[in-house]
Design an enzyme around this catalytic site. Structure first.
Site, PDB file in Angstrom:
ATOM      1  N   GLY A  16       0.801  -1.222   0.000  1.00 32.18           N
ATOM      2  CA  GLY A  16       0.000   0.000   0.000  1.00 32.18           C
ATOM      3  C   GLY A  16       0.833   1.271   0.000  1.00 32.18           C
ATOM      4  N   LYS A  17       2.067   1.154  -0.433  1.00 33.20           N
ATOM      5  CA  LYS A  17       2.962   2.299  -0.409  1.00 33.20           C
ATOM      6  C   LYS A  17       2.488   3.424  -1.339  1.00 33.20           C
ATOM      7  CE  LYS A  17       7.015   1.289  -1.648  1.00 33.20           C
ATOM      8  NZ  LYS A  17       7.098   2.128  -2.854  1.00 33.20           N
ATOM      9  N   GLY A  91       9.863  -1.977  -3.030  1.00 30.21           N
ATOM     10  CA  GLY A  91      10.403  -2.942  -2.083  1.00 30.21           C
ATOM     11  C   GLY A  91      10.545  -4.341  -2.622  1.00 30.21           C
ATOM     12  N   LYS A 144      -3.404  -1.240   6.285  1.00 27.15           N
ATOM     13  CA  LYS A 144      -4.584  -2.068   6.019  1.00 27.15           C
ATOM     14  C   LYS A 144      -5.233  -2.533   7.324  1.00 27.15           C
ATOM     15  CE  LYS A 144      -2.697  -3.439   1.565  1.00 27.15           C
ATOM     16  NZ  LYS A 144      -2.646  -4.391   0.472  1.00 27.15           N
ATOM     17  N   LEU A 456      30.051  13.835  35.012  1.00 22.89           N
ATOM     18  CA  LEU A 456      29.415  14.570  33.912  1.00 22.89           C
ATOM     19  C   LEU A 456      30.441  15.282  33.040  1.00 22.89           C
ATOM     20  CD1 LEU A 456      26.517  16.200  35.961  1.00 22.89           C
ATOM     21  CD2 LEU A 456      26.321  14.302  34.329  1.00 22.89           C
ATOM     22  N   GLY A 460      35.345  18.215  35.290  1.00 24.86           N
ATOM     23  CA  GLY A 460      36.749  18.433  35.601  1.00 24.86           C
ATOM     24  C   GLY A 460      37.597  17.178  35.506  1.00 24.86           C
ATOM     25  N   LYS A 461      36.996  16.071  35.070  1.00 30.30           N
ATOM     26  CA  LYS A 461      37.719  14.794  34.985  1.00 30.30           C
ATOM     27  C   LYS A 461      39.044  14.912  34.263  1.00 30.30           C
ATOM     28  CE  LYS A 461      34.626  12.711  32.554  1.00 30.30           C
ATOM     29  NZ  LYS A 461      33.669  13.813  32.423  1.00 30.30           N
ATOM     30  N   SER A 529      31.245   7.852  31.060  1.00 30.22           N
ATOM     31  CA  SER A 529      30.740   6.508  31.397  1.00 30.22           C
ATOM     32  C   SER A 529      29.540   6.543  32.337  1.00 30.22           C
ATOM     33  CB  SER A 529      31.863   5.632  31.967  1.00 30.22           C
ATOM     34  OG  SER A 529      32.606   6.286  32.964  1.00 30.22           O
TER      35      SER A 529
HETATM   36  N1  LIG Z   1      -8.241  -2.317   2.469  1.00 32.39           N
HETATM   37  C1  LIG Z   1      -7.133  -1.623   2.265  1.00 32.39           C
HETATM   38  N2  LIG Z   1      -6.524  -1.737   1.072  1.00 32.39           N
HETATM   39  C2  LIG Z   1      -5.398  -1.026   0.867  1.00 32.39           C
HETATM   40  C3  LIG Z   1      -4.860  -0.172   1.865  1.00 32.39           C
HETATM   41  N3  LIG Z   1      -3.746   0.394   1.370  1.00 32.39           N
HETATM   42  C4  LIG Z   1      -3.609  -0.064   0.098  1.00 32.39           C
HETATM   43  N4  LIG Z   1      -4.607  -0.928  -0.207  1.00 32.39           N
HETATM   44  C5  LIG Z   1      -4.813  -1.658  -1.472  1.00 32.39           C
HETATM   45  O1  LIG Z   1      -3.728  -2.550  -1.660  1.00 32.39           O
HETATM   46  C6  LIG Z   1      -3.405  -2.640  -3.046  1.00 32.39           C
HETATM   47  C7  LIG Z   1      -1.938  -2.309  -3.290  1.00 32.39           C
HETATM   48  O2  LIG Z   1      -1.706  -0.953  -2.964  1.00 32.39           O
HETATM   49  P1  LIG Z   1      -0.555  -0.117  -3.637  1.00 32.39           P
HETATM   50  O3  LIG Z   1      -0.594   1.219  -2.970  1.00 32.39           O
HETATM   51  O4  LIG Z   1      -0.626  -0.172  -5.097  1.00 32.39           O
HETATM   52  O5  LIG Z   1       0.699  -0.924  -3.108  1.00 32.39           O
HETATM   53  P2  LIG Z   1       2.265  -0.754  -3.397  1.00 32.39           P
HETATM   54  O6  LIG Z   1       2.640  -1.856  -4.279  1.00 32.39           O
HETATM   55  O7  LIG Z   1       2.877  -0.901  -2.033  1.00 32.39           O
HETATM   56  O8  LIG Z   1       2.480   0.602  -3.954  1.00 32.39           O
HETATM   57  C8  LIG Z   1      -4.334  -1.681  -3.762  1.00 32.39           C
HETATM   58  O9  LIG Z   1      -5.385  -2.442  -4.270  1.00 32.39           O
HETATM   59  C9  LIG Z   1      -4.797  -0.747  -2.670  1.00 32.39           C
HETATM   60  O10 LIG Z   1      -6.047  -0.190  -2.916  1.00 32.39           O
HETATM   61  C10 LIG Z   1      -5.535  -0.092   3.127  1.00 32.39           C
HETATM   62  O11 LIG Z   1      -5.135   0.614   4.062  1.00 32.39           O
HETATM   63  N5  LIG Z   1      -6.662  -0.856   3.273  1.00 32.39           N
END
Ligand SMILES: Nc1nc2c(ncn2[C@@H]2O[C@H](COP(=O)(O)OP(=O)(O)O)[C@@H](O)[C@H]2O)c(=O)[nH]1
Lengths: 639, 302
Positions: A16-17, A91, A144, A456, A460-461, A529
């Site tokens: 979900g990045k 990633g 998520k 500390l 003066g250490k 220390s």
């Molecule tokens: N239910 C839910 N789905 C999410 C959430 N964040 C991302 N998704 C879904 O997960 C899938 C992958 O998300 P994406 O942002 O493309 O992932 P990336 O590959 O990490 O960039 C998509 O279908 C999003 O809509 C969340 O917080 N909740």
């Protein structure tokens, strides 16, 4: 005044990045109407009603077609408090290279974890890379949460598993936030659904991260980038101007400062410090592009470095480093030559050997290795043609990093983080020496021991210890001072000020003191220390080896130390420019049963040093290796 | 009082850009700064001057001249060159057309696309090893991945899959003869940063950037100022409006927007509140396709 914060993001595919970044951009209003329209159109075409925020951050066409992100992309958004730059790094398994690239300048790393899947191998790798690159702050977003009923248990489970792994790494500041990127919970606004979470939402956290103390304001380092000589200027007054331009990689510099130019080693004085365009600067500090004029005419070229006479980087041709290999076109093979680019210096380098390859998932070290391929990380020893002027990466990202360039393709093939000068460390078995302790010619007329001065900063250490060293040597007793500040230039130069590094600092210093004591000398240690347990371990090691250990508590009250503030450190700590400073925002644990306590009431430096000498006399009469009594003070009985 | 050692974000951006200029000047063979008179290139020049103070800027400037420039912009360009004692090289699209190397789609057609050839020829003929461009990563999706040092092969082509990783502030500008490096010192600046900086530094811009009463016509949903390149077409009704330009490109296709921002401070406020990207608003050619920019980059345009 708004500051700049650089963020690196990492997550496995589909964690979900993209959605999170889209959400941050959208909710902070960094998205323009036409961009949003384009996203809405595409989302509709793909059969989705709500605009898919992930599309906002999606880049080139090839990737659009494959539906994946393949490189590092930069995004910008701002709030009234800060301007943010996100290095968006994918990633995937094979993309260590991208994360290393995106993370190299980051102030904070955001690692995403899918709440349903928990900590994956890849999450571990991301955490490891963040720590390898010494990113000061790490935020783990457990995403998520909407799919796990916003469950606190799920969150806590993931959090504790991650913490366990992170404990093995050096991470200075670690926090966790449960979020839903899709619904926006805890991204910009606090979540209604997760009342159990009392921390701040992600954006709030990013806005308030304390980054001022992340920079190294202690080690003055100016790698000379360009020499400015307007000798042909229309303005004849400028014909003698010689300015050394560069970006200050560390420390604070001002006119009047005594400085040394390396590798030449000549010492002179700064006569003026200019900002871009000739703004006169009272003081310049880390990160500023400056032009410096010096009092003496010294032959200085690009690649030289200006520092303080008492605080220099390493100068050398042999160094150890962690290396990440960045290309699939070749592998790193020992014996091969590369061009190395380090600060503003460029020279040739040969990789002498690969000490080990690190498995980024398990942290396992594989020593049976003869090459490093794409995305692999290893510890190597390097020899350069010209000496480099460097620090350990942990201490200074700017003077501790380098890249290797392939001489045929001109490509950047590796990123390196210096761990320190290379030493021979093949031989780690213990050799019994041929000289027994009492068979050594006595360096003085008494037996060896360690005098350990703790207290500390500013107590003066060092002054007292130096005077005691002088008195003892004068009286024919071999004594040697191990000063904590000095050791940090050599033996302990790779260490910072985290709790782990401090414990290591004490351990190493204790080990050296023990060697000196073993050789019959009086080792005088002057080291803050602050950790009682660490000191006790040194004491125990001495006792086990049959050596005397005299713990001296330099008990100067904090107010007095702070009023003295000889290095200006308290002021900086109070201003929040440095953190983890003992007495201000890090604890000091006074010794429970020190052999000797010195306080300002004892008189000045001379009186205290005399008490130390007396303590050495008295300790010499005790049986080595036993716990010594508190030292009785002559003439103090009647008080 | 204790000093806080913290740069504002504009100071940090400035320091980074200055670092990049110095790095290139110290390592590249024959750099050149691409100067169009547009606000980004003006800020770039301002930074270059600051980077080498009190010495002169140690490289020249090149203008890729479409032959269809706003008069104000050419005037401005010549004034800056004079004021700062710069060496100006002009790479002319008109020359390419006259020599039959480039072809106009129709007389008076926008020439943005023909700039690429003139630019590449200018670089090759003068053997420039590095060219500074004013592109910013926030401008457009395709640019978000652009490096600060962008490597171009001997055809001036950009291969998104074959760009060098860029770490810390270590820039690798090594290249073979014939290849070159495009350098983008403003990579991390946003449009708002640019305007805030123009305001802070009191930088002079061409008049076009400020709201004035202009005679305009509406065409394809855009406002075009009537000048020697834009004549009202049959059916188009010219009218007076308070407008300003957000970018200054080819005069035949660069639109203006209604605005009452007559000063830099007012423009900053306007930009801060803007809801539409500058490219989306005012460049007809960029609207052709979403991937338009990407294709042009691959051809060697910035
Ligand atoms: N239910 C839910 N789905 C999410 C959430 N964040 C991302 N998704 C879904 O997960 C899938 C992958 O998300 P994406 O942002 O493309 O992932 P990336 O590959 O990490 O960039 C998509 O279908 C999003 O809509 C969340 O917080 N909740």
């Amino acid at each position: 005044m708004s500051e700049l914060l650089r963020i690196a993001t990492a997550g496995s595919v589909d964690d979900g990045k993209s959605t999170l970044i889209g959400r941050l951009l959208y909710d902070s209003k960094a998205i323009f109407a036409d961009q949003l329209d384009a996203v809405a159109t595409t989302s509709k075409a793909r059969g989705s009603d709500a605009p898919d925020l992930a599309l906002l951050t999606d880049g080139l066409r090839a990737e659009r077609e494959q539906g994946i992100t393949i490189d590092v992309a930069y995004r910008y958004f701002a709030t009234p408090k800060r301007k943010f730059i996100i290095a968006d790094t994918p990633g995937h398994l094979q993309y260590t290279r991208n994360m290393v690239t995106g993370a190299s300048t980051a102030d904070v790393a955001i690692i995403l974890i899918d709440a349903r899947h928990g900590v994956l191998e890849q999450s571990r790798r991301h955490a490891f890379l963040a720590s390898l690159l010494a990113i000061p702050h790490l935020v783990v977003c457990i995403n998520k949460m909407d799919l796990v009923d916003f469950s606190e248990e799920v969150y806590e489970e993931i959090r504790s598993e991650f913490e366990q792994f992170a404990a093995k790494l050096e991470v200075r500041d670690l926090s966790f936030i449960p979020i839903s990127a899709l619904t926006g919970d805890n991204v910009v606004t606090r979540s209604q659904a997760m009342g159990w979470y009392t921390g701040s939402a992600l954006l709030d956290h990013l806005e308030n991260l304390h980054i001022a103390s992340d920079r190294n304001l202690i080690d003055v380092r100016l790698p000379v980038q360009y020499v400015i000589r307007p000798h042909q200027s229309r303005d004849a007054d400028l014909h003698d101007f010689r300015g050394y331009a560069g970006t200050l990689a560390g420390g604070v510099m001002k006119a009047g400062d005594e400085v040394t130019v390396l590798p030449l080693g000549r010492t002179t004085t700064v006569s003026a410090v200019w900002g871009p365009g000739g703004t006169k600067l009272e003081e310049a500090f880390t990160g500023q592009a400056v032009t410096v004029e010096l009092a003496d005419d010294i032959d200085i070229a690009r690649g030289d470095l200006i520092c303080r006479p008492q605080n220099r980087p390493f100068v050398g041709q042999d160094l150890d480093a962690m290396l990440c290999w960045l290309t699939e076109q070749s592998s790193l093979v020992p014996g091969h030559r590369y061009t190395i680019q380090h600060t503003t210096r460029s020279t040739r380098a040969v990789v002498e050997k690969i000490d080990y390859r690190l498995d980024v998932n398990t942290l396992h070290r594989d020593e049976q290795v003869d090459e490093l391929g794409l995305n692999e990380i290893g510890r190597i020893t390097l020899r350069t043609q010209q000496p480099l002027l460097f620090d350990a990466y942990r201490r200074s990202r700017e003077t501790g990093s380098f890249i290797l360039i392939d001489e045929t393709t001109n490509n950047t093939v590796a990123a390196g983080m210096i761990t320190g000068p290379a030493y021979q460390h093949d031989n780690v078995v213990w050799h019994d020496g041929a000289v027994a302790r009492d068979a050594r010619p006595a360096p003085g007329d008494g037996q060896g021991m360690t005098l350990w001065l703790t207290g500390l900063s500013g107590s003066g250490k060092s002054t007292i210890a130096a005077e005691a060293e002088r008195l003892l040597n004068e009286s024919g007793r071999a004594a040697y001072l191990l000063d904590g500040d000095n050791l940090r230039h050599g033996l302990n130069a790779d260490l910072g000020f985290s709790a782990g590094d401090r414990a290591e600092n004490v351990r190493r210093t204790g080990a050296v003191a023990q060697i000196l004591a073993d050789s019959g000398q009086v080792a005088i240690v002057s080291l803050v220390s602050p950790d009682a347990e660490a000191r006790d371990r040194v004491r125990a090691a001495h006792q086990a080896a049959g050596l005397r250990f005299v713990e001296v508590f330099v008990d100067t009250p904090l107010e007095v130390c702070e009023a003295r503030d000889p290095k200006g450190m308290y002021a900086r700590a109070r201003a929040g420019e440095i953190s983890d400073f003992t007495g201000v925002d890090a604890p000091y644990e006074a010794p429970a049963r020190p052999e000797l306590t010195l306080s300002p009431a004892d008189g000045g430096v001379d009186a205290s040093a005399a008490l130390l000498v007396a303590a050495v006399e008295q300790a010499s009469t005790t049986v080595p290796g036993t716990a010594s009594e508190t030292i009785t003070r002559e003439g103090n009985e009647d008080d | 009082m204790t000093v806080v050692y913290e740069q504002t974000h504009l100071d940090r951006l400035e320091s980074e850009s200055v670092h990049i200029f110095r790095e290139v000047a110290a390592t590249a063979e024959k750099p050149v700064l691409l100067f169009s008179g547009g606000k980004d290139s003006v800020v770039m020049l301002h930074l270059a001057i600051k980077a080498f103070w009190p010495a002169q800027v140690p490289f020249g400037v090149m203008h890729v001249d479409t032959g269809q420039n706003f008069d104000e912009v050419i005037e401005y360009r010549d004034r800056m060159v004079e004021k700062h004692g710069l060496r100006l090289i002009v790479a002319s699209v008109q020359d390419d057309i006259d020599a039959g190397r480039s072809h106009e789609e129709y007389p008076g057609a926008p020439r943005n696309r023909l700039q690429t050839a003139a630019l590449l020829r200018g670089i090759a003929e003068n053997q420039f090893g590095a060219a500074f461009g004013g592109a910013r990563r926030d401008e457009e999706k395709a640019r978000a991945k652009e490096r600060v040092f962008s490597f171009r092969d001997e055809f001036g082509q950009w291969d998104p899959r074959n760009q060098r990783p860029e770490l810390w502030s270590l820039y690798n500008g090594r290249h073979r003869k014939g290849e070159n490096i495009r350098v983008f010192p403003l990579s991390n600046w946003t449009e708002l940063d640019i305007w805030s900086y123009i305001e802070r530094e009191g930088i002079e811009l061409p008049e076009l950037y400020y709201a004035r009463k202009r005679t305009v016509v509406e065409r394809d949903g855009m406002l075009l100022a009537v000048n020697r390149f834009i004549e009202p077409k049959p059916g188009e009704q010219p009218f007076e409006a308070l407008t300003r330009f957000r970018t200054v490109g080819d005069a035949t296709c660069t639109g203006c927007v209604e605005s009452d921002a007559t000063t830099t401070a007012q423009v900053v406020a306007e930009v801060a509140a803007a809801r539409i990207t500058e490219r989306g608003a005012t460049r007809a050619d960029d609207r052709i396709s979403e991937a338009g920019m990407e294709d042009r980059k691959k051809e060697g345009y910035f």
